[in-house]
Design a protein around this motif. Structure first.
Motif, PDB file in Angstrom:
ATOM      1  N   THR A 124       0.819  -1.205   0.000  1.00  0.00           N
ATOM      2  CA  THR A 124       0.000   0.000   0.000  1.00  0.00           C
ATOM      3  C   THR A 124       0.858   1.262   0.000  1.00  0.00           C
ATOM      4  OG1 THR A 124      -1.715  -1.185   1.236  1.00  0.00           O
ATOM      5  CG2 THR A 124      -1.848   1.209   1.207  1.00  0.00           C
ATOM      6  N   VAL A 125       1.864   1.305   0.868  1.00  0.00           N
ATOM      7  CA  VAL A 125       2.731   2.479   0.948  1.00  0.00           C
ATOM      8  C   VAL A 125       3.528   2.650  -0.339  1.00  0.00           C
ATOM      9  CG1 VAL A 125       4.713   3.471   2.155  1.00  0.00           C
ATOM     10  CG2 VAL A 125       2.868   2.400   3.458  1.00  0.00           C
ATOM     11  N   SER A 126       4.017   1.560  -0.887  1.00  0.00           N
ATOM     12  CA  SER A 126       4.809   1.640  -2.119  1.00  0.00           C
ATOM     13  C   SER A 126       3.988   2.182  -3.278  1.00  0.00           C
ATOM     14  CB  SER A 126       5.353   0.255  -2.479  1.00  0.00           C
ATOM     15  OG  SER A 126       6.169  -0.255  -1.448  1.00  0.00           O
ATOM     16  N   GLY A 127       2.676   1.930  -3.256  1.00  0.00           N
ATOM     17  CA  GLY A 127       1.845   2.413  -4.340  1.00  0.00           C
ATOM     18  C   GLY A 127       1.565   3.897  -4.298  1.00  0.00           C
ATOM     19  N   ALA A 128       1.689   4.527  -3.131  1.00  0.00           N
ATOM     20  CA  ALA A 128       1.291   5.929  -3.004  1.00  0.00           C
ATOM     21  C   ALA A 128       2.435   6.877  -2.698  1.00  0.00           C
ATOM     22  CB  ALA A 128       0.235   6.056  -1.900  1.00  0.00           C
ATOM     23  N   LEU A 129       3.460   6.413  -2.008  1.00  0.00           N
ATOM     24  CA  LEU A 129       4.501   7.311  -1.502  1.00  0.00           C
ATOM     25  C   LEU A 129       5.177   8.102  -2.616  1.00  0.00           C
ATOM     26  CD1 LEU A 129       7.006   6.617   1.315  1.00  0.00           C
ATOM     27  CD2 LEU A 129       7.903   7.385  -0.875  1.00  0.00           C
ATOM     28  N   PHE A 130       5.545   7.441  -3.699  1.00  0.00           N
ATOM     29  CA  PHE A 130       6.320   8.113  -4.743  1.00  0.00           C
ATOM     30  C   PHE A 130       5.464   9.088  -5.545  1.00  0.00           C
ATOM     31  CE2 PHE A 130       8.291   3.930  -3.977  1.00  0.00           C
ATOM     32  CZ  PHE A 130       9.500   4.370  -3.488  1.00  0.00           C
ATOM     33  N   ALA A 131       4.165   8.805  -5.668  1.00  0.00           N
ATOM     34  CA  ALA A 131       3.275   9.760  -6.329  1.00  0.00           C
ATOM     35  C   ALA A 131       3.170  11.042  -5.520  1.00  0.00           C
ATOM     36  CB  ALA A 131       1.898   9.131  -6.535  1.00  0.00           C
ATOM     37  N   ILE A 132       3.052  10.920  -4.209  1.00  0.00           N
ATOM     38  CA  ILE A 132       2.972  12.099  -3.345  1.00  0.00           C
ATOM     39  C   ILE A 132       4.290  12.868  -3.355  1.00  0.00           C
ATOM     40  CG2 ILE A 132       2.650  12.870  -0.963  1.00  0.00           C
ATOM     41  CD1 ILE A 132       0.774  10.495  -0.571  1.00  0.00           C
ATOM     42  N   ALA A 133       5.403  12.144  -3.336  1.00  0.00           N
ATOM     43  CA  ALA A 133       6.712  12.811  -3.368  1.00  0.00           C
ATOM     44  C   ALA A 133       6.900  13.595  -4.653  1.00  0.00           C
ATOM     45  CB  ALA A 133       7.822  11.769  -3.216  1.00  0.00           C
TER      46      ALA A 133
END
Length: 253
Positions: A124-133
């Motif tokens: 879950t974190v891997s799917g969203a973290l880089f988009a937010i960054a």
């Protein structure tokens, strides 16, 4: 037309198209259930508390996963925006990882963490973290330079500069990144739950598939869609409207 009226109208049209498609008899009813079959299945899942249990487990995971993604993505994005060297080093990596389907992390999650809740959280974190960054870095870099120079002239330095000028000016882009990160996290979690078969919406979907119960599959899909729309409208849409009004992009009612 008010937004809630438009939403109700679009839902009614979708339901009508669904019912008409069912009436045509192009597919067997056990493969393409009627709306009433799905409603009865939803009632069964509610009365047996299966849906409530799945909802609680899924909401717990998405809340923790999105919180970690948002905090980590904001920190990484701000660091990249502040340091050109760091942006040059990590920018291509972040962009590449952002475009990679999150379910590709599933094999590594199992190997590194095991078949447990930690693996679900990792996906879950891997799917969203880089988009937010990525959205955070872009938003900070697109701030008009005059804002920063004017604040520096008036003595703003360090964290005060970021808290009083940079972050408020980049807030529209940050909210867009949060909204995008939420959608990525939600999709990632649904895919992970389908594979990990832990209690949650994914577990109910897998059970419906294994039992050949298309009505249950469609009922859970309707609930997943409803939760996603509700969170988006209740949180992100309201926040974006407030920010647009604050910056004069939208007139208040």
């Amino acid at each position: 037309m008010a937004k809630w009226q438009a939403t109700a109208l679009s839902a009614a049209l979708l339901l009508l198209v669904w019912q008409v498609a069912a009436w045509t008899g192009s597919w067997p009813r056990y493969v393409f259930p009627w709306p009433e079959d799905v409603i009865l299945t939803l009632w069964r899942l509610l009365t047996t508390r299966e849906l409530v249990v799945a909802l609680l487990h899924t909401l717990k995971r998405i809340s923790l996963g999105f919180a970690l993604s948002a905090s980590g993505g904001l920190l990484l994005g701000l660091c990249m925006a502040r340091s050109r060297t760091l942006s040059d080093l990590l920018g291509p990596v972040v962009q590449g990882l952002q475009s990679m389907p999150s379910i590709c992390w599933y094999p590594l999650a199992v190997l590194w963490i095991g078949w447990n809740e930690g693996a679900l959280l990792f996906v879950t974190v891997s799917g969203a973290l880089f988009a937010i960054a990525g959205a955070t870095e872009s938003g900070v870099r697109n701030i008009p330079p005059g804002y920063v120079r004017a604040a520096a002239t008036m003595g703003a330095r360090g964290w005060q500069l970021y808290s009083r000028v940079v972050l408020p000016a980049a807030l529209p882009s940050l909210l867009t990144g949060m909204r995008l990160g939420w959608s990525f996290a939600w999709r990632s979690l649904m895919a992970a739950e389908l594979l990990f078969l832990n209690l949650g919406f994914g577990h109910l979907l897998a059970m419906g598939r294994d039992m050949g119960d298309a009505a249950q599959v469609m009922a859970v899909i309707v609930v997943i869609l409803a939760v996603g729309v509700l969170v988006d409208r209740a949180c992100f849409s309201r926040a974006e409207r407030a920010v647009r009004r604050r910056f004069g992009y939208e007139m208040s009612a």
